[in-house]
Design an enzyme around this catalytic site. Structure first.
Site, mmCIF file in Angstrom:
data_model
loop_
_atom_site.group_PDB
_atom_site.id
_atom_site.type_symbol
_atom_site.label_atom_id
_atom_site.label_comp_id
_atom_site.label_asym_id
_atom_site.label_seq_id
_atom_site.Cartn_x
_atom_site.Cartn_y
_atom_site.Cartn_z
ATOM 1 N N HIS A 1 4.057 -2.082 2.987
ATOM 2 C CA HIS A 1 4.069 -0.739 2.401
ATOM 3 C C HIS A 1 5.389 -0.552 1.661
ATOM 4 O O HIS A 1 6.457 -0.663 2.284
ATOM 5 C CB HIS A 1 3.903 0.316 3.500
ATOM 6 C CG HIS A 1 2.609 0.168 4.252
ATOM 7 N ND1 HIS A 1 2.439 -0.753 5.258
ATOM 8 C CD2 HIS A 1 1.419 0.796 4.109
ATOM 9 C CE1 HIS A 1 1.191 -0.675 5.714
ATOM 10 N NE2 HIS A 1 0.546 0.255 5.034
ATOM 11 N N ASP B 1 0.826 -1.209 0.000
ATOM 12 C CA ASP B 1 0.000 0.000 0.000
ATOM 13 C C ASP B 1 0.863 1.264 0.000
ATOM 14 O O ASP B 1 2.034 1.231 0.377
ATOM 15 C CB ASP B 1 -0.865 0.065 1.272
ATOM 16 C CG ASP B 1 -1.954 -0.995 1.293
ATOM 17 O OD1 ASP B 1 -1.985 -1.848 0.395
ATOM 18 O OD2 ASP B 1 -2.762 -0.956 2.241
HETATM 19 NI NI NI Z 1 -2.357 3.207 3.551
#
Ligand code: NI
Length: 261
Positions: free
Chosen positions: A212, A69
């Site tokens: 991430h 993400d």
């Molecule tokens: Ni996020």
């Protein structure tokens, strides 16, 4: 069980044969005009592992989707893509719309290399729950439009920030909502050793890992975890591939956490 082991042994042999086919000429090399060794590796990095061949069937195989993400972020995402390419791994990226414009080539590369692209939000400054229709659209539809202009299709799965959903998010998603089942909380201390240990301890067949690609430690941890999970026989697939292989039809506005067998 024995059959499974034989299959794994067969896969290991194939991998060994593939590595030999790459490695032997590279190891012996040839002598160039200037008398120095020229190796295949010097020209291009070359894949270490072939990507999973789904046409061969995945019954009884351990499948996993690793997802990232908040990107793309040129420095870290590019390093991650290089590492995934070397390992024959397909991943899924939930993008922040405002990061797309300056990284169009990185996004195109994702798709060209077999990864799946999805929508996170436009600016990641707010959660998607409790938003008006217009505010939701400014986050999700704006990002979707950018990706459609860039990639030429419009079927982008959605991951809301923090995994927060409500009736409004489900009604307006316009796509399947993909959450996760393994969360190493890589944003917290950005400690690759801890993240790798967590992932290896938690991950099982059908999981979706959340990471991430904007942190260097996350890239390190992801690639190390991939190497170990490969040794344990996991096949890395995109989110769409994971659900397709498990015969689960993804529906718009529905929430999915995993695809356990
Ligand atoms: Ni996020």
């Amino acid at each position: 069980m024995i059959l499974k082991r034989l299959k794994m042994f067969g896969a290991a042999l194939c991998a060994a044969a593939f590595l030999l086919s790459l490695g032997v000429p590279a190891f012996f090399g040839v002598l160039g005009d200037n008398g120095r060794a020229v190796t295949a590796d010097a020209a291009q990095p070359g894949a270490v592992d072939a990507p999973p061949d789904l046409a061969a069937g995945t019954e009884g195989r351990k499948l996993i989707a690793i997802t990232f993400d908040d990107g793309p972020r040129r420095s870290t995402t590019t390093r991650l893509l290089d590492g995934l390419a070397q390992r024959g791994v397909r991943a899924t990226f939930f993008l922040v719309g405002q990061n797309v414009g300056v990284n169009e080539d990185v996004v195109r590369r994702m798709e060209a290399e077999g990864h799946q692209v999805g929508v996170h939000t436009y600016d990641h400054e707010r959660k998607l729950t409790g938003l008006s229709k217009a505010d939701f659209s400014a986050q999700v539809d704006t990002t979707r439009k950018l990706l459609t202009q860039l990639l030429g299709h419009n079927d982008f799965i959605l991951r809301p920030p923090y995994g927060m959903t409500d009736a409004g998010v489900k009604a307006r998603a316009g796509a399947p909502i993909i959450l996760w089942s393994v969360d190493p909380e890589d944003w917290k201390d950005q400690n690759a050793d801890r993240e790798v240990a967590f992932i290896l301890n938690e991950t099982k067949d059908g999981d979706i890992i959340l990471m991430h690609d904007i942190f260097d430690a996350s890239v390190d941890a992801a690639l190390r975890a991939v190497d170990e999970l490969h040794k344990r026989g996991f096949l890395f697939v995109t989110v769409d591939e994971l659900f397709r292989e498990r015969h689960i039809d993804l529906e718009k506005g529905q929430i999915y956490w995993n695809a356990y067998p």
